[in-house]
Design a protein around this motif. Structure first.
Motif, mmCIF file in Angstrom:
data_model
loop_
_atom_site.group_PDB
_atom_site.id
_atom_site.type_symbol
_atom_site.label_atom_id
_atom_site.label_comp_id
_atom_site.label_asym_id
_atom_site.label_seq_id
_atom_site.Cartn_x
_atom_site.Cartn_y
_atom_site.Cartn_z
ATOM 1 N N ALA A 10 0.815 -1.209 0.000
ATOM 2 C CA ALA A 10 0.000 0.000 0.000
ATOM 3 C C ALA A 10 0.850 1.261 0.000
ATOM 4 C CB ALA A 10 -0.927 -0.003 1.210
ATOM 5 N N GLU A 59 -4.684 2.024 7.914
ATOM 6 C CA GLU A 59 -5.773 1.526 7.065
ATOM 7 C C GLU A 59 -6.527 2.668 6.396
ATOM 8 O OE1 GLU A 59 -6.816 -2.780 9.075
ATOM 9 O OE2 GLU A 59 -7.666 -0.981 9.991
ATOM 10 N N GLU A 60 -6.610 3.821 7.058
ATOM 11 C CA GLU A 60 -7.242 4.986 6.438
ATOM 12 C C GLU A 60 -6.499 5.414 5.175
ATOM 13 O OE1 GLU A 60 -7.406 8.051 9.351
ATOM 14 O OE2 GLU A 60 -8.737 6.930 10.697
ATOM 15 N N LEU A 61 -5.212 5.115 5.119
ATOM 16 C CA LEU A 61 -4.396 5.459 3.955
ATOM 17 C C LEU A 61 -4.286 4.309 2.955
ATOM 18 C CD1 LEU A 61 -1.470 7.481 5.608
ATOM 19 C CD2 LEU A 61 -3.596 8.335 4.597
ATOM 20 N N GLY A 62 -5.033 3.230 3.193
ATOM 21 C CA GLY A 62 -5.070 2.127 2.243
ATOM 22 C C GLY A 62 -4.310 0.887 2.630
ATOM 23 N N ASN A 105 -3.394 -2.644 4.595
ATOM 24 C CA ASN A 105 -4.102 -3.827 5.060
ATOM 25 C C ASN A 105 -3.250 -4.438 6.162
ATOM 26 O OD1 ASN A 105 -5.033 -6.510 5.452
ATOM 27 N ND2 ASN A 105 -5.829 -6.612 3.357
#
Length: 269
Positions: A133, A159-162, A164
């Motif tokens: 990510a 996770e807000e930035l993509g 996992n």
């Protein structure tokens, strides 16, 4: 626990240890800097990264310049929060001054060429990376931040930035280890009240009513429970290894007036 890779010391070079798991990730550079390879003197000798210490600020700035150089970055590309033992994490898109620094204990970024970092002197420095990510993070986890949820908050921001979390590798660097970390009964009671299973992180001490706390085991246990894909623990003790690491508790036991701070940093490149 894994063996930490150690940078080769040379003149005017910041010395650091690395997680072998993080070191193997593409597009990611990181370092758990030691106290060696800087310009500070006295109690702060020599690679003190703490602007919050009473060290000469010019020496700390030079030390930080050496650290960013070791990461292959420009001197100003370092984002360090004003740490308050919280469970808060923020996203950084660029560096800030100390006066402008957010009062949090973890920093996340998806910005290439920016190192996010934390300062420690016994608390746990955790570096995170999801190379797929393109998201990295640094967190400061003492007992208060760890039990409060700073690790989980860091993952949520990633996770807000993509990111996992199943693709995240997290590495715990030098911190105070169980043989060096004696605590009183009220400390252990706080953890077992939160979860009776936490009793496994305490071992008997020679002093009646006291125990030895496994901060490293607690941190890595929470990371695993949070679903992190890979967890690495360098297994290094800040308290017992005076040659390489600063230690708040060691300085306190010696009644020293101050102590240096170690820097743990990670960047996308």
């Amino acid at each position: 626990m894994t063996d930490a890779a150690l940078s080769e010391p040379s003149a005017d070079a910041a010395v650091f240890v690395q997680s072998q798991k993080l070191a193997g990730l593409p597009g990611v550079r990181h370092a758990f800097f030691t106290r060696q390879g800087g310009v500070s003197a006295g109690l702060y000798a020599s690679l003190n990264g703490g602007l919050g210490s009473n060290d000469d600020p010019a020496a700390v700035r030079e030390n930080r310049r050496r650290m960013t150089a070791a990461l292959g970055l420009a001197p100003d590309r370092l984002a360090v929060p004003w740490q308050v033992h919280s469970a808060e994490a923020v996203v950084a898109v660029g560096p800030w001054s100390r006066d402008e620094a957010p009062h949090v204990d973890a920093v996340v970024t998806a910005t290439s060429g920016l190192a996010v970092a934390v300062t420690v002197a016994d608390c746990g420095p955790i570096l995170f990376a999801d190379p797929k990510a393109g998201v990295v993070a640094a967190a400061h986890a003492g007992w208060k931040g760890a039990i409060g949820g700073v690790l989980e908050a860091t993952l949520a921001r990633m996770e807000e930035l993509g990111a996992n979390r199943r693709n995240v590798t997290a590495a715990l660097g030098p911190c105070i280890r169980q043989p060096s970390y004696e605590v009183g009964p009220e400390f252990a009671a706080r953890f077992t009240a939160a979860d009776p299973e936490n009793a496994r992180f305490f071992a008997p001490s020679d002093r009646p009513g006291h125990a030895l706390f496994d901060l490293g085991g607690y941190v890595t246990g929470r990371l695993a429970a949070a679903g992190v894909g890979g967890v690495d623990d360098l297994g290094l003790d800040t308290y017992s290894d005076e040659a390489r690491f600063f230690s708040f508790r060691r300085a306190t036991h010696r009644a020293e007036p101050d102590y240096g701070r170690l820097i743990a940093a990670i960047a996308l490149v």
